[in-house]
Design a protein around this motif. Sequence first.
Motif, PDB file in Angstrom:
ATOM      1  N   ASP A 464      40.009  39.024  41.698  1.00 46.43           N
ATOM      2  CA  ASP A 464      41.606  39.070  41.868  1.00 46.43           C
ATOM      3  C   ASP A 464      42.039  40.458  42.713  1.00 46.43           C
ATOM      4  N   ASN A 545      43.302  34.819  49.127  1.00 50.15           N
ATOM      5  CA  ASN A 545      43.684  35.798  48.385  1.00 50.15           C
ATOM      6  C   ASN A 545      42.909  37.280  47.333  1.00 50.15           C
ATOM      7  N   TYR A 546      41.846  36.389  47.716  1.00 51.74           N
ATOM      8  CA  TYR A 546      40.600  36.995  46.508  1.00 51.74           C
ATOM      9  C   TYR A 546      39.381  37.512  47.314  1.00 51.74           C
TER      10      TYR A 546
END
Length: 926
Positions: A464, A545-546
């Motif tokens: 992340d 979003n990783y």
Amino acid sequence: MAINIKFNTLGTPQILAIRLLLLASAYFITGKLGLLLPFFGTSITLIWLPTGIAVAALLRWGNIYWPAILAGAFATNLAIGSPPLLAASIALGNTIGPLLAANLLRKLAFHGEFDNARDILLLGMSAATGMVVSASGGVASLVLFNMLPVADVVTAWLSWWAGDLTGVLLAAPLLLNTSRAELAKLWEQRVEFLVWCLTMLAAGWGIFFLNNDANGNSLPLVFMILPLAVWSAMRFGVMGASLGLLLPVAIAAWATSLGLGPFYTPDARQGLFLLWLFLATYVLIGLIVVALQAGRMRAEEILRQSEADIRLLLTSVAEGIYGVDMQGRCTFINPPAMHLLGYQQESDLLGKQIHDLIHHTQADGTHYPATECRLYQSLRSHEDVHVDDEFFWRKDGSSFPVDYWSRPVRREGEVTGAVITFLDITERKRNEKALQVAQLHEAAALSELRVMLNTSGEGFWKIDMSGCIVEVNDAYCHITGYARDEVIGANVSRFEAIEQTPEEVVAHIRHVVEQGYDRFETKHRHHEGHLIDIEVTASFIEETNYLTVLLRDVTERKRIEEILRIAAITFDTQEAIVITDRDGNIMRVNQAFQDITGFRAEEVVGKNSRILQSGQHDPDFYRAMWSELLDTGKWVGEILDRRKNGDIYPKHMTITAVYDEHRQVTHYVAVSSDISQRKLDEQKIHQLAFYDPLTSLPNRRLLMDRMKQAFAVSMRSGQYGALMFLDLDHFKILNDTKGHDIGDLLLMEVAKRLGSSVRGTDTVARLGGDEFVVVLGSLGAIAEEAATKSKLVAEKVRAALSRPYLLGDNTHHTTPSIGIVLFRGHQDSLDNLFKHADTAMYQAKLAGRNAIRFYDPEMQAALAARSELEAELHQALEKQQFRLYYQIQVDSLRRPLGAEALLRWEHPERGLVAPMQFIPLTEETG
């Protein structure tokens, strides 16, 4: 010849006595000869060979032989007229001096080969030290016995000391290196040695006998024999050179004793001193040249071995490697590079512009000028260059993507060329493309990507924006030694050895997000503490979003590159390595081979690799292996081999042929790993995945596969098959009363009886509990015939299962209820077919159990109605639909005796349901 091996070998008493006599005699004879040229008085000469003989004897045979030295020295001094007491005193000093020198040499780990300057220095220093005792004892004895004036003590002492030292330098090297092996070598050179001796005799005769200049003007002529000394030292080794040194020494001494030669002068002492100075210089030059020559030969042998090791390494690695000079011409190339580029002969590449052959065109087909080639940047910038987005071109015109490093080669500080290592990254490019596609559908494709990455050996992370790892594959765990639960949830900084804080990691993540993609090399910490070289490819997936990260262990590549720089070979690996000659005779094995097979290296080296064969493969297997190996230079596969204890084990092996410059096989390198555990794990996984653990019958998964096969066979043949469902009547009662252990025994026995009741081509499976399935095939093209055959099999099964069972100490009786449905091709779905068979089996139970029933549509309709009634029955009590009625019971005179309670079901839609419809259903379902 190492002196620490040969001394103290006493042998038998006879040998001891012979050696003592021989040593004493040699001392006496050489002493008498030496005193023919006295330098000072009658007891002092500048060349005293007995001391060299004594030191050599003590080193080779041991200190026990000192009495022979004492006796020889005593006899020599008596022979020149010394009083017995003086002779004994001098002999004692002549004995202690060699003993001291020999013991010093032993303590200093002296080796007598004289193949290095250290041996010469140790001999000179030890002899000089020991002869201090000898000279001091001798001169002191002469002074005490009034045989030497005190004024001449210093001159006499120096003369004595110099004579002993010269004797050691002349005699000790020859005697320490005299052996059968050395004599054999000299015998092989006998013609050249004879020529040398004749040349030396002629030169010595001319210089020392024919030259009769007493004024010393011809003294420089003696240096004409120095080239001959260098010749003997260069060609004949220590023994030959030592013999060669004695020849001019004898000639010079003899001529001088006769009053001839350049060393004979009116002042006898001056002439003898010049003779000693010449001989000492001559001996030292000879020994130094011997040491230099031996060192040069040793260095050449080390260089040859190093070159052979490097060539073997270059042929064994998977990476392609080649070198270029400053003009871009190929200077060398290893076999893997030739294989990747499609070339068979080195001559097709060596000396040619490598860019024009393999790097001439861009991936889009446009010309790639050599002046723009990034590969040559290392030649211009003198720095390492890494490229991973270009293509190399094979000889046949095809291309492939490469990841290559170009590193400058420096000699004496100047760049003279470059070494290029490259990999075919076709597979990696394919993986990266698959990753980019997976970014659009990450949730659906992540499991497939993980499988691909696990099999490719590259690690995978999903992290992340804070740098915490949310997903990891098995390959990365294997690379770093961490368990999966140790990695997931941890911050990247825990494993990073360069970006060691979460803040540094977050800063790098921002960079990746801005660029969308990044590739770099770093180091990770292994679970055991050491560092691993990792190549990282990170991509930012905007939709999730990783970041997805590929991590490739490049430690091995780094190790190989380091090996190439320092010209060394690493032979220590977890995989077994065997190197054989072209005939398969084992030359070398590593420690992993010894650990895996149980054979020690000395038990297999020199033997043919056939000793490892298991006998489990037929000759055709080995013929195919050798055919592929000879055709392609490589064989990869699985094979069964034998350990030392006789165990047969499977291994995965890669055999690579090693070629010389003429493309002739010189060696084979086999790299293998024991895959016994992997095979066992695969077998266990397969058993658990497709078979029932209790009965070993196929489970539901394998049954579905067998049914699909049966459908396909039925479709092709047009014949009917049958699906038979059965369960055991009242099995629950047995389980509840006798326990699950007894129930399991019954199920295992039922499985055996079912297997023996059908054909080998039929399938028997267990769905769970007491439910079993039998699949029958090839029952005929007519439905009635197929039904008849399947019923016969069902009757056979029912009879087999109805026989008594001995379960432990108990005898048990049970019967089966069997439902059968016929199928042909894909006329019905697999799910419907299972439902129909289950329906038929249920009808068999309704018929009183221990029955056989075939499925028909009316049966299905009745079952549907019954299921609906059963569902409504479960709700009737909650909805208070039951009514209780009492019916008076009277006698014959109509007098009341009691009342009978009657239960009625008043359904809101069906009306009053008859007891015969719901009472039996209530009893069955509870």
